[in-house]
Design a protein around this motif. Sequence first.
Motif, short mmCIF file in Angstrom:
data_model
loop_
_atom_site.label_atom_id
_atom_site.label_comp_id
_atom_site.label_asym_id
_atom_site.label_seq_id
_atom_site.Cartn_x
_atom_site.Cartn_y
_atom_site.Cartn_z
N ILE A 125 0.83 -1.21 0.00
CA ILE A 125 0.00 0.00 0.00
C ILE A 125 0.86 1.26 0.00
O ILE A 125 0.55 2.25 -0.69
N ILE A 126 1.97 1.25 0.75
CA ILE A 126 2.87 2.40 0.75
C ILE A 126 3.43 2.65 -0.65
O ILE A 126 3.53 3.79 -1.11
N LYS A 127 3.77 1.57 -1.34
CA LYS A 127 4.26 1.71 -2.71
C LYS A 127 3.19 2.29 -3.62
O LYS A 127 3.45 3.19 -4.42
N GLN A 128 1.97 1.78 -3.48
CA GLN A 128 0.88 2.27 -4.32
C GLN A 128 0.51 3.72 -3.99
O GLN A 128 0.03 4.46 -4.85
N ALA A 129 0.78 4.13 -2.75
CA ALA A 129 0.48 5.50 -2.34
C ALA A 129 1.51 6.50 -2.85
O ALA A 129 1.30 7.71 -2.74
N GLY A 130 2.66 6.00 -3.37
CA GLY A 130 3.60 6.94 -3.98
C GLY A 130 5.06 6.74 -3.69
O GLY A 130 5.91 7.28 -4.39
N VAL A 131 5.41 5.95 -2.66
CA VAL A 131 6.83 5.72 -2.36
C VAL A 131 7.22 4.38 -2.97
O VAL A 131 7.23 3.34 -2.30
N GLN A 258 -1.93 9.44 3.25
CA GLN A 258 -3.15 9.80 2.52
C GLN A 258 -2.93 10.93 1.52
O GLN A 258 -3.85 11.26 0.76
N SER A 259 -1.74 11.52 1.50
CA SER A 259 -1.44 12.63 0.60
C SER A 259 -0.41 12.23 -0.43
O SER A 259 0.73 11.90 -0.08
N SER A 260 -0.78 12.28 -1.69
CA SER A 260 0.18 11.95 -2.75
C SER A 260 1.35 12.92 -2.75
O SER A 260 2.48 12.55 -3.09
N LYS A 261 1.10 14.17 -2.34
CA LYS A 261 2.17 15.17 -2.32
C LYS A 261 3.21 14.82 -1.24
O LYS A 261 4.42 14.89 -1.50
N ILE A 266 8.73 12.30 -0.06
CA ILE A 266 9.58 11.25 0.51
C ILE A 266 10.30 10.50 -0.59
O ILE A 266 11.51 10.22 -0.51
N GLN A 267 9.58 10.15 -1.65
CA GLN A 267 10.19 9.44 -2.77
C GLN A 267 11.31 10.26 -3.40
O GLN A 267 12.40 9.74 -3.68
N GLN A 268 11.05 11.53 -3.62
CA GLN A 268 12.05 12.39 -4.23
C GLN A 268 13.26 12.60 -3.30
O GLN A 268 14.40 12.63 -3.75
N GLY A 269 12.98 12.76 -2.00
CA GLY A 269 14.08 12.92 -1.06
C GLY A 269 15.00 11.73 -1.06
O GLY A 269 16.23 11.87 -1.02
N ALA A 270 14.42 10.53 -1.12
CA ALA A 270 15.24 9.31 -1.15
C ALA A 270 15.99 9.19 -2.48
O ALA A 270 17.10 8.63 -2.53
N ARG A 271 15.42 9.72 -3.53
CA ARG A 271 16.05 9.62 -4.85
C ARG A 271 17.28 10.53 -4.97
O ARG A 271 18.31 10.12 -5.50
N VAL A 272 17.16 11.75 -4.45
CA VAL A 272 18.24 12.72 -4.64
C VAL A 272 19.20 12.79 -3.45
O VAL A 272 20.29 13.34 -3.58
N GLY A 273 18.80 12.27 -2.31
CA GLY A 273 19.63 12.40 -1.12
C GLY A 273 19.47 11.23 -0.18
O GLY A 273 19.49 10.06 -0.59
N ARG A 274 19.26 11.53 1.10
CA ARG A 274 19.23 10.48 2.12
C ARG A 274 18.00 10.59 2.99
O ARG A 274 17.74 11.63 3.59
N ILE A 275 17.24 9.51 3.06
CA ILE A 275 16.17 9.34 4.05
C ILE A 275 16.33 7.93 4.60
O ILE A 275 16.26 6.95 3.85
N ASP A 276 16.54 7.81 5.90
CA ASP A 276 16.79 6.51 6.52
C ASP A 276 15.50 5.80 6.90
O ASP A 276 15.40 4.58 6.77
N ALA A 277 14.54 6.54 7.41
CA ALA A 277 13.26 5.94 7.80
C ALA A 277 12.18 7.00 7.81
O ALA A 277 12.47 8.19 8.02
N LEU A 337 -10.79 6.12 -1.41
CA LEU A 337 -10.82 7.00 -0.24
C LEU A 337 -9.83 8.15 -0.39
O LEU A 337 -10.12 9.30 -0.01
N LEU A 338 -8.65 7.87 -0.94
CA LEU A 338 -7.65 8.91 -1.15
C LEU A 338 -8.15 9.93 -2.18
O LEU A 338 -7.95 11.14 -2.02
N LYS A 339 -8.82 9.44 -3.21
CA LYS A 339 -9.37 10.32 -4.23
C LYS A 339 -10.45 11.22 -3.65
O LYS A 339 -10.50 12.43 -3.90
N GLU A 340 -11.34 10.64 -2.84
CA GLU A 340 -12.41 11.42 -2.22
C GLU A 340 -11.84 12.46 -1.26
O GLU A 340 -12.37 13.57 -1.18
#
Length: 489
Positions: A125-131, A258-261, A266-277, A337-340
Amino acid sequence: MNTENFGSSERLVTAAYVRQGAQGRRGHELLLRALLEQGKCPEDGWDESTIELFLHELAIMDSNNFLGNCGVGEREGRVASGLVARRHYRLIHGIGRSGDISAVQPKAAGSSLLNKLTNSVVLDIIKQAGVRTVTNCFVVPMATGMSLTLCFLTLRHKRPKAKYIIWPRIDQKSCFKSMITAGFEPVVIENVLEGDELRTDIEAVEAKIKTLGAENILCVHSTTSCFAPRVPDRLEELAIICANYDIPHIVNNAYGVQSSKCMHLIQQGARVGRIDAFVQSLDKNFMVPVGGAIIAGFNESFIQEISKMYPGRASASPSLDVLITLLSLGASGYKQLLKERKEMFSYLSSELKKLADIHNERLLDTPHNPISLAMSLKNLDENNDAAVTQLGSMLFTRQVSGARVVPRGSVQTVNNYTFKGFMSHTNDYPCAYLNAASAIGIKKQDVDIFLKRLDKCLKASRKGKEKSVNEICTSNTGTEQLEDQKIQT
Protein backbone atom coordinates in the motif's frame (compact mmCIF):
# COMPACT_ATOMS: atom_id res chain seq x y z
CA MET A 1 -13.46 -28.85 5.62
CA ASN A 2 -10.89 -30.62 3.44
CA THR A 3 -11.32 -32.97 0.47
CA GLU A 4 -11.69 -36.04 2.69
CA ASN A 5 -14.38 -34.40 4.83
CA PHE A 6 -16.31 -33.27 1.78
CA GLY A 7 -16.09 -36.84 0.46
CA SER A 8 -17.46 -38.18 3.74
CA SER A 9 -20.28 -35.64 3.61
CA GLU A 10 -21.57 -37.21 0.41
CA ARG A 11 -22.79 -40.17 2.46
CA LEU A 12 -25.17 -37.82 4.29
CA VAL A 13 -26.10 -35.20 1.67
CA THR A 14 -26.59 -35.52 -2.06
CA ALA A 15 -23.17 -35.52 -3.73
CA ALA A 16 -24.09 -32.74 -6.18
CA TYR A 17 -25.02 -30.45 -3.32
CA VAL A 18 -21.81 -31.21 -1.43
CA ARG A 19 -19.72 -30.52 -4.52
CA GLN A 20 -21.49 -27.20 -4.94
CA GLY A 21 -20.67 -26.35 -1.32
CA ALA A 22 -17.06 -27.37 -1.89
CA GLN A 23 -16.88 -25.06 -4.89
CA GLY A 24 -18.20 -22.23 -2.74
CA ARG A 25 -15.47 -22.80 -0.20
CA ARG A 26 -12.96 -23.08 -2.99
CA GLY A 27 -13.74 -19.48 -3.93
CA HIS A 28 -12.71 -18.32 -0.46
CA GLU A 29 -9.57 -20.45 -0.57
CA LEU A 30 -8.46 -19.00 -3.89
CA LEU A 31 -8.49 -15.52 -2.33
CA LEU A 32 -6.45 -16.76 0.62
CA ARG A 33 -4.01 -18.48 -1.71
CA ALA A 34 -3.47 -15.31 -3.75
CA LEU A 35 -2.77 -13.34 -0.56
CA LEU A 36 -0.27 -15.91 0.71
CA GLU A 37 1.53 -16.24 -2.62
CA GLN A 38 1.67 -12.57 -3.59
CA GLY A 39 1.75 -10.84 -0.20
CA LYS A 40 -0.05 -7.85 -1.71
CA CYS A 41 -3.26 -6.04 -0.88
CA PRO A 42 -6.03 -7.56 -3.05
CA GLU A 43 -7.32 -5.21 -5.70
CA ASP A 44 -10.93 -5.72 -4.63
CA GLY A 45 -12.02 -5.92 -1.01
CA TRP A 46 -13.02 -9.21 0.60
CA ASP A 47 -16.38 -9.84 2.17
CA GLU A 48 -16.48 -10.28 5.94
CA SER A 49 -17.11 -14.03 5.81
CA THR A 50 -13.85 -14.57 3.88
CA ILE A 51 -11.90 -12.40 6.31
CA GLU A 52 -13.34 -14.19 9.34
CA LEU A 53 -12.64 -17.59 7.78
CA PHE A 54 -9.04 -16.52 7.22
CA LEU A 55 -8.62 -15.25 10.79
CA HIS A 56 -10.10 -18.44 12.25
CA GLU A 57 -7.72 -20.49 10.11
CA LEU A 58 -4.80 -18.47 11.47
CA ALA A 59 -6.00 -18.78 15.07
CA ILE A 60 -6.16 -22.58 15.05
CA MET A 61 -2.47 -22.61 14.04
CA ASP A 62 -1.56 -21.12 17.45
CA SER A 63 -0.79 -23.57 20.27
CA ASN A 64 -3.31 -22.03 22.69
CA ASN A 65 -6.06 -23.21 20.33
CA PHE A 66 -4.74 -26.78 19.86
CA LEU A 67 -7.37 -29.26 21.07
CA GLY A 68 -4.87 -31.35 23.02
CA ASN A 69 -2.51 -28.59 24.12
CA CYS A 70 -0.96 -28.79 27.58
CA GLY A 71 0.76 -25.54 28.57
CA VAL A 72 3.05 -25.38 31.57
CA GLY A 73 4.86 -22.12 30.82
CA GLU A 74 4.28 -18.59 32.10
CA ARG A 75 2.85 -17.40 28.78
CA GLU A 76 0.46 -19.89 27.24
CA GLY A 77 -2.16 -17.67 25.65
CA ARG A 78 -4.63 -18.13 28.48
CA VAL A 79 -7.52 -15.64 28.50
CA ALA A 80 -10.02 -15.43 31.37
CA SER A 81 -12.79 -13.71 29.41
CA GLY A 82 -14.44 -15.27 26.39
CA LEU A 83 -15.40 -11.78 25.23
CA VAL A 84 -11.74 -10.77 25.18
CA ALA A 85 -10.81 -13.95 23.30
CA ARG A 86 -13.47 -13.30 20.64
CA ARG A 87 -12.43 -9.64 20.36
CA HIS A 88 -8.97 -10.83 19.29
CA TYR A 89 -10.23 -13.78 17.20
CA ARG A 90 -8.33 -15.96 19.71
CA LEU A 91 -5.00 -14.69 18.37
CA ILE A 92 -3.58 -14.28 21.86
CA HIS A 93 0.19 -14.74 21.58
CA GLY A 94 0.95 -11.35 20.02
CA ILE A 95 3.76 -10.83 17.54
CA GLY A 96 7.54 -11.21 17.65
CA ARG A 97 9.83 -12.71 20.25
CA SER A 98 11.85 -11.19 23.06
CA GLY A 99 14.68 -10.23 20.72
CA ASP A 100 12.85 -9.07 17.60
CA ILE A 101 9.32 -7.79 16.99
CA SER A 102 9.42 -9.31 13.49
CA ALA A 103 10.63 -12.78 14.56
CA VAL A 104 8.53 -15.94 14.21
CA GLN A 105 7.11 -17.55 17.37
CA PRO A 106 7.46 -21.38 17.39
CA LYS A 107 4.18 -21.90 19.25
CA ALA A 108 2.22 -19.24 17.37
CA ALA A 109 2.52 -19.96 13.65
CA GLY A 110 -0.82 -18.27 12.96
CA SER A 111 0.02 -15.03 14.75
CA SER A 112 3.47 -15.01 13.12
CA LEU A 113 1.88 -15.42 9.70
CA LEU A 114 -0.52 -12.58 10.50
CA ASN A 115 2.45 -10.37 11.35
CA LYS A 116 4.37 -11.19 8.17
CA LEU A 117 1.33 -10.76 5.94
CA THR A 118 0.36 -7.44 7.52
CA ASN A 119 3.84 -6.01 6.97
CA SER A 120 3.82 -7.24 3.38
CA VAL A 121 0.35 -5.84 2.60
CA VAL A 122 1.19 -2.48 4.22
CA LEU A 123 4.42 -2.29 2.22
CA ASP A 124 2.40 -2.80 -0.96
CA ILE A 125 0.00 0.00 0.00
CA ILE A 126 2.87 2.40 0.75
CA LYS A 127 4.26 1.71 -2.71
CA GLN A 128 0.88 2.27 -4.32
CA ALA A 129 0.48 5.50 -2.34
CA GLY A 130 3.60 6.94 -3.98
CA VAL A 131 6.83 5.72 -2.36
CA ARG A 132 7.70 3.18 -5.03
CA THR A 133 11.25 2.39 -3.95
CA VAL A 134 10.55 1.62 -0.28
CA THR A 135 12.13 -1.75 0.52
CA ASN A 136 10.93 -2.70 3.98
CA CYS A 137 8.47 -1.76 6.72
CA PHE A 138 6.85 -3.15 9.83
CA VAL A 139 3.85 -2.35 11.97
CA VAL A 140 4.74 -1.44 15.54
CA PRO A 141 2.13 -1.32 18.35
CA MET A 142 3.02 2.22 19.38
CA ALA A 143 1.76 5.54 18.12
CA THR A 144 3.92 7.88 16.02
CA GLY A 145 5.84 9.57 18.86
CA MET A 146 7.15 6.40 20.50
CA SER A 147 7.89 4.90 17.08
CA LEU A 148 10.10 7.90 16.33
CA THR A 149 11.82 7.33 19.67
CA LEU A 150 12.56 3.74 18.63
CA CYS A 151 14.24 5.03 15.46
CA PHE A 152 16.39 7.48 17.42
CA LEU A 153 17.45 4.79 19.91
CA THR A 154 18.51 2.56 17.02
CA LEU A 155 20.66 5.35 15.58
CA ARG A 156 22.33 5.83 18.99
CA HIS A 157 24.32 2.63 18.47
CA LYS A 158 25.51 3.81 15.07
CA ARG A 159 26.50 7.30 16.27
CA PRO A 160 27.58 6.96 19.94
CA LYS A 161 29.09 10.46 20.09
CA ALA A 162 25.99 12.23 18.83
CA LYS A 163 23.77 14.13 21.24
CA TYR A 164 21.83 16.59 19.05
CA ILE A 165 18.86 16.22 16.71
CA ILE A 166 18.25 18.94 14.12
CA TRP A 167 14.52 19.67 14.12
CA PRO A 168 12.74 22.23 11.93
CA ARG A 169 10.08 23.52 14.31
CA ILE A 170 6.58 22.09 14.31
CA ASP A 171 4.39 22.81 17.32
CA GLN A 172 3.28 19.31 18.15
CA LYS A 173 4.30 17.86 21.48
CA SER A 174 4.69 14.15 20.75
CA CYS A 175 7.32 14.52 18.01
CA PHE A 176 9.28 16.91 20.25
CA LYS A 177 9.04 14.63 23.26
CA SER A 178 10.10 11.64 21.14
CA MET A 179 13.59 13.19 20.97
CA ILE A 180 13.68 14.03 24.68
CA THR A 181 12.54 10.53 25.64
CA ALA A 182 15.33 9.03 23.54
CA GLY A 183 17.82 11.12 25.52
CA PHE A 184 18.82 13.66 22.88
CA GLU A 185 18.86 17.43 22.75
CA PRO A 186 16.58 18.93 20.10
CA VAL A 187 18.09 21.80 18.15
CA VAL A 188 15.09 23.84 17.07
CA ILE A 189 15.34 25.48 13.65
CA GLU A 190 12.80 28.28 13.32
CA ASN A 191 10.74 28.37 10.14
CA VAL A 192 10.81 31.26 7.69
CA LEU A 193 7.69 33.13 6.58
CA GLU A 194 7.18 33.08 2.81
CA GLY A 195 3.90 34.81 2.02
CA ASP A 196 1.47 33.13 4.39
CA GLU A 197 3.44 29.88 4.55
CA LEU A 198 5.96 28.79 7.15
CA ARG A 199 8.76 26.91 5.38
CA THR A 200 12.03 25.18 6.23
CA ASP A 201 15.04 27.43 6.73
CA ILE A 202 17.55 25.34 4.78
CA GLU A 203 20.42 27.79 5.31
CA ALA A 204 19.88 27.72 9.08
CA VAL A 205 19.91 23.91 9.09
CA GLU A 206 23.22 23.73 7.26
CA ALA A 207 24.73 26.49 9.38
CA LYS A 208 23.79 24.64 12.57
CA ILE A 209 25.34 21.41 11.26
CA LYS A 210 28.61 23.26 10.63
CA THR A 211 28.49 24.85 14.08
CA LEU A 212 27.78 21.65 16.02
CA GLY A 213 29.82 19.30 13.85
CA ALA A 214 28.23 16.50 11.82
CA GLU A 215 29.63 13.78 14.08
CA ASN A 216 27.75 15.27 17.06
CA ILE A 217 24.38 15.19 15.30
CA LEU A 218 22.29 12.03 15.55
CA CYS A 219 19.98 12.94 12.66
CA VAL A 220 17.79 15.50 11.02
CA HIS A 221 14.17 15.02 12.11
CA SER A 222 11.87 16.46 9.43
CA THR A 223 8.10 16.59 8.97
CA THR A 224 5.67 16.18 6.08
CA SER A 225 2.05 16.34 7.26
CA CYS A 226 1.33 19.34 9.48
CA PHE A 227 -1.16 22.09 10.35
CA ALA A 228 -1.29 25.10 8.03
CA PRO A 229 0.16 27.70 7.67
CA ARG A 230 3.19 25.48 8.21
CA VAL A 231 3.82 23.32 5.17
CA PRO A 232 5.82 20.09 4.68
CA ASP A 233 9.54 20.49 5.08
CA ARG A 234 11.76 20.87 2.03
CA LEU A 235 12.58 17.17 2.06
CA GLU A 236 14.67 17.11 -1.09
CA GLU A 237 17.00 19.87 0.12
CA LEU A 238 17.23 18.32 3.59
CA ALA A 239 17.95 14.89 2.09
CA ILE A 240 20.76 16.33 0.00
CA ILE A 241 22.29 18.03 3.06
CA CYS A 242 22.07 14.77 5.03
CA ALA A 243 23.78 12.88 2.20
CA ASN A 244 26.53 15.50 1.88
CA TYR A 245 27.29 15.53 5.61
CA ASP A 246 26.63 11.79 6.16
CA ILE A 247 23.90 12.47 8.72
CA PRO A 248 20.88 10.16 9.10
CA HIS A 249 17.46 11.54 8.21
CA ILE A 250 14.22 10.48 9.94
CA VAL A 251 10.90 11.75 8.57
CA ASN A 252 7.76 12.21 10.65
CA ASN A 253 5.08 11.33 8.06
CA ALA A 254 2.31 11.07 10.68
CA TYR A 255 -0.73 11.40 8.41
CA GLY A 256 1.10 11.74 5.11
CA VAL A 257 0.23 8.38 3.52
CA GLN A 258 -3.15 9.80 2.52
CA SER A 259 -1.44 12.63 0.60
CA SER A 260 0.18 11.95 -2.75
CA LYS A 261 2.17 15.17 -2.32
CA CYS A 262 3.69 14.06 1.01
CA MET A 263 4.53 10.63 -0.39
CA HIS A 264 6.07 12.21 -3.48
CA LEU A 265 8.30 14.36 -1.27
CA ILE A 266 9.58 11.25 0.51
CA GLN A 267 10.19 9.44 -2.77
CA GLN A 268 12.05 12.39 -4.23
CA GLY A 269 14.08 12.92 -1.06
CA ALA A 270 15.24 9.31 -1.15
CA ARG A 271 16.05 9.62 -4.85
CA VAL A 272 18.24 12.72 -4.64
CA GLY A 273 19.63 12.40 -1.12
CA ARG A 274 19.23 10.48 2.12
CA ILE A 275 16.17 9.34 4.05
CA ASP A 276 16.79 6.51 6.52
CA ALA A 277 13.26 5.94 7.80
CA PHE A 278 9.81 7.50 7.69
CA VAL A 279 7.12 6.93 10.30
CA GLN A 280 3.36 7.10 9.84
CA SER A 281 0.33 6.60 12.05
CA LEU A 282 -2.12 3.75 11.48
CA ASP A 283 -5.23 5.49 12.81
CA LYS A 284 -4.70 8.74 10.86
CA ASN A 285 -4.08 7.01 7.54
CA PHE A 286 -6.13 3.81 7.69
CA MET A 287 -9.05 4.64 9.98
CA VAL A 288 -8.30 2.08 12.69
CA PRO A 289 -8.13 2.56 16.49
CA VAL A 290 -5.21 4.54 17.92
CA GLY A 291 -2.15 2.58 18.97
CA GLY A 292 -0.09 1.62 15.95
CA ALA A 293 2.39 3.03 13.45
CA ILE A 294 4.39 1.94 10.42
CA ILE A 295 8.17 2.34 10.31
CA ALA A 296 9.40 2.15 6.72
CA GLY A 297 12.60 2.84 4.84
CA PHE A 298 14.83 2.28 1.85
CA ASN A 299 17.55 0.24 3.52
CA GLU A 300 16.18 -3.15 4.49
CA SER A 301 18.89 -3.93 7.02
CA PHE A 302 18.37 -0.64 8.90
CA ILE A 303 14.63 -1.24 9.22
CA GLN A 304 15.43 -4.71 10.56
CA GLU A 305 17.75 -3.13 13.11
CA ILE A 306 14.90 -0.92 14.31
CA SER A 307 12.60 -3.93 14.68
CA LYS A 308 15.25 -5.74 16.73
CA MET A 309 15.56 -2.70 19.02
CA TYR A 310 11.97 -3.22 20.24
CA PRO A 311 12.20 -5.03 23.60
CA GLY A 312 10.00 -8.08 24.05
CA ARG A 313 6.91 -9.34 22.31
CA ALA A 314 4.21 -6.94 21.16
CA SER A 315 0.47 -6.67 20.82
CA ALA A 316 -0.96 -7.97 17.56
CA SER A 317 -4.03 -5.72 17.76
CA PRO A 318 -2.73 -2.90 15.50
CA SER A 319 -1.55 -5.45 12.91
CA LEU A 320 -4.87 -7.26 13.06
CA ASP A 321 -6.86 -4.03 12.73
CA VAL A 322 -5.00 -2.71 9.70
CA LEU A 323 -4.98 -6.09 7.94
CA ILE A 324 -8.74 -6.50 8.38
CA THR A 325 -9.26 -2.93 7.14
CA LEU A 326 -7.11 -3.29 4.03
CA LEU A 327 -8.60 -6.69 3.15
CA SER A 328 -12.08 -5.15 3.52
CA LEU A 329 -11.27 -2.13 1.35
CA GLY A 330 -8.93 -3.69 -1.15
CA ALA A 331 -6.39 -1.54 -2.96
CA SER A 332 -9.10 -0.03 -5.15
CA GLY A 333 -11.23 0.87 -2.12
CA TYR A 334 -8.32 2.54 -0.35
CA LYS A 335 -7.36 4.50 -3.45
CA GLN A 336 -10.97 5.62 -3.79
CA LEU A 337 -10.82 7.00 -0.24
CA LEU A 338 -7.65 8.91 -1.15
CA LYS A 339 -9.37 10.32 -4.23
CA GLU A 340 -12.41 11.42 -2.22
CA ARG A 341 -10.18 13.06 0.38
CA LYS A 342 -8.44 15.11 -2.27
CA GLU A 343 -11.79 16.17 -3.75
CA MET A 344 -13.06 17.18 -0.30
CA PHE A 345 -9.91 19.24 0.24
CA SER A 346 -10.74 21.30 -2.85
CA TYR A 347 -14.35 21.64 -1.74
CA LEU A 348 -13.41 22.65 1.82
CA SER A 349 -10.90 25.14 0.47
CA SER A 350 -13.35 26.85 -1.88
CA GLU A 351 -16.22 26.95 0.63
CA LEU A 352 -14.04 28.14 3.52
CA LYS A 353 -12.71 30.93 1.30
CA LYS A 354 -16.27 32.06 0.57
CA LEU A 355 -17.10 32.10 4.28
CA ALA A 356 -13.89 33.98 5.08
CA ASP A 357 -14.77 36.66 2.52
CA ILE A 358 -18.23 37.09 4.07
CA HIS A 359 -16.69 37.73 7.48
CA ASN A 360 -13.95 40.03 6.18
CA GLU A 361 -11.30 37.41 6.82
CA ARG A 362 -9.26 35.44 4.33
CA LEU A 363 -8.21 31.90 3.62
CA LEU A 364 -4.46 31.90 4.11
CA ASP A 365 -2.53 31.05 0.94
CA THR A 366 -0.75 27.75 1.75
CA PRO A 367 -0.55 25.86 -1.57
CA HIS A 368 2.21 23.54 -0.32
CA ASN A 369 0.01 22.05 2.42
CA PRO A 370 -2.17 19.32 0.86
CA ILE A 371 -4.27 18.44 3.93
CA SER A 372 -4.71 21.39 6.30
CA LEU A 373 -6.18 24.85 5.70
CA ALA A 374 -6.10 28.03 7.78
CA MET A 375 -8.52 30.98 7.92
CA SER A 376 -7.44 34.25 9.51
CA LEU A 377 -9.20 35.52 12.63
CA LYS A 378 -7.66 38.97 12.44
CA ASN A 379 -10.86 40.86 13.21
CA LEU A 380 -11.61 38.75 16.27
CA ASP A 381 -8.02 39.10 17.44
CA GLU A 382 -8.06 42.89 17.14
CA ASN A 383 -11.45 43.37 18.78
CA ASN A 384 -11.20 40.97 21.67
CA ASP A 385 -8.24 38.84 22.77
CA ALA A 386 -10.55 36.33 24.48
CA ALA A 387 -12.85 36.03 21.47
CA VAL A 388 -10.35 33.86 19.57
CA THR A 389 -10.11 31.16 22.22
CA GLN A 390 -13.83 31.53 22.93
CA LEU A 391 -14.55 30.70 19.29
CA GLY A 392 -12.76 27.40 19.77
CA SER A 393 -14.92 26.64 22.81
CA MET A 394 -18.07 27.54 20.92
CA LEU A 395 -17.20 25.20 18.05
CA PHE A 396 -16.28 22.33 20.36
CA THR A 397 -19.50 22.65 22.34
CA ARG A 398 -21.43 22.68 19.05
CA GLN A 399 -19.86 19.26 18.38
CA VAL A 400 -17.28 20.46 15.86
CA SER A 401 -14.19 18.35 16.52
CA GLY A 402 -10.77 18.70 14.93
CA ALA A 403 -10.90 22.44 14.25
CA ARG A 404 -8.01 24.31 15.92
CA VAL A 405 -8.18 27.94 16.95
CA VAL A 406 -4.71 29.45 17.28
CA PRO A 407 -4.37 32.77 19.14
CA ARG A 408 -1.32 34.97 18.92
CA GLY A 409 1.30 35.16 21.65
CA SER A 410 0.65 31.81 23.30
CA VAL A 411 3.62 30.53 25.34
CA GLN A 412 4.09 26.85 26.16
CA THR A 413 6.87 25.05 28.01
CA VAL A 414 7.54 21.45 26.97
CA ASN A 415 10.20 19.53 28.89
CA ASN A 416 11.88 22.77 29.99
CA TYR A 417 11.89 24.18 26.43
CA THR A 418 9.81 27.35 26.03
CA PHE A 419 8.04 27.97 22.74
CA LYS A 420 6.70 31.45 21.94
CA GLY A 421 3.65 31.57 19.73
CA PHE A 422 3.03 27.90 20.49
CA MET A 423 0.68 26.10 18.07
CA SER A 424 1.54 28.55 15.28
CA HIS A 425 4.99 27.00 14.53
CA THR A 426 6.72 30.38 14.86
CA ASN A 427 7.36 33.02 17.50
CA ASP A 428 5.05 35.67 16.10
CA TYR A 429 2.71 34.76 13.25
CA PRO A 430 1.02 37.89 11.81
CA CYS A 431 -2.53 36.90 12.79
CA ALA A 432 -4.66 34.51 14.80
CA TYR A 433 -6.26 31.79 12.69
CA LEU A 434 -8.46 28.72 12.59
CA ASN A 435 -7.40 25.32 11.19
CA ALA A 436 -9.55 22.76 9.43
CA ALA A 437 -8.31 19.66 7.65
CA SER A 438 -9.55 17.36 4.91
CA ALA A 439 -8.38 13.98 6.19
CA ILE A 440 -9.18 10.51 4.92
CA GLY A 441 -12.81 9.54 5.50
CA ILE A 442 -14.21 13.08 5.54
CA LYS A 443 -17.60 13.51 3.84
CA LYS A 444 -19.29 16.45 2.16
CA GLN A 445 -21.85 16.68 4.95
CA ASP A 446 -19.01 17.06 7.47
CA VAL A 447 -17.79 20.10 5.57
CA ASP A 448 -21.27 21.57 5.13
CA ILE A 449 -22.23 21.23 8.79
CA PHE A 450 -18.86 22.59 9.93
CA LEU A 451 -19.21 25.69 7.74
CA LYS A 452 -22.78 26.28 8.87
CA ARG A 453 -21.84 26.12 12.56
CA LEU A 454 -18.68 28.17 12.07
CA ASP A 455 -20.71 30.86 10.32
CA LYS A 456 -23.14 31.08 13.25
CA CYS A 457 -20.33 31.20 15.81
CA LEU A 458 -18.52 33.97 13.93
CA LYS A 459 -21.72 36.00 13.66
CA ALA A 460 -22.43 35.59 17.36
CA SER A 461 -18.89 36.58 18.30
CA ARG A 462 -18.84 39.65 16.10
CA LYS A 463 -22.18 40.91 17.36
CA GLY A 464 -20.99 40.70 20.93
CA LYS A 465 -23.70 38.21 21.82
CA GLU A 466 -21.37 35.88 23.68
CA LYS A 467 -22.80 36.73 27.11
CA SER A 468 -21.54 33.35 28.13
CA VAL A 469 -19.96 30.61 26.13
CA ASN A 470 -22.48 28.06 27.35
CA GLU A 471 -25.43 30.26 26.40
CA ILE A 472 -24.30 30.44 22.78
CA CYS A 473 -22.87 26.98 22.43
CA THR A 474 -25.90 25.15 23.78
CA SER A 475 -28.28 27.05 21.53
CA ASN A 476 -27.89 24.49 18.74
CA THR A 477 -31.30 22.98 19.42
CA GLY A 478 -34.72 22.73 17.85
CA THR A 479 -34.83 24.14 14.34
CA GLU A 480 -31.05 24.25 14.05
CA GLN A 481 -30.69 20.54 14.76
CA LEU A 482 -33.36 19.79 12.16
CA GLU A 483 -31.42 21.85 9.62
CA ASP A 484 -28.25 19.88 10.38
CA GLN A 485 -30.17 16.65 9.89
CA LYS A 486 -31.32 17.85 6.47
CA ILE A 487 -27.70 18.50 5.49
CA GLN A 488 -26.70 15.00 6.59
CA THR A 489 -29.44 13.39 4.53
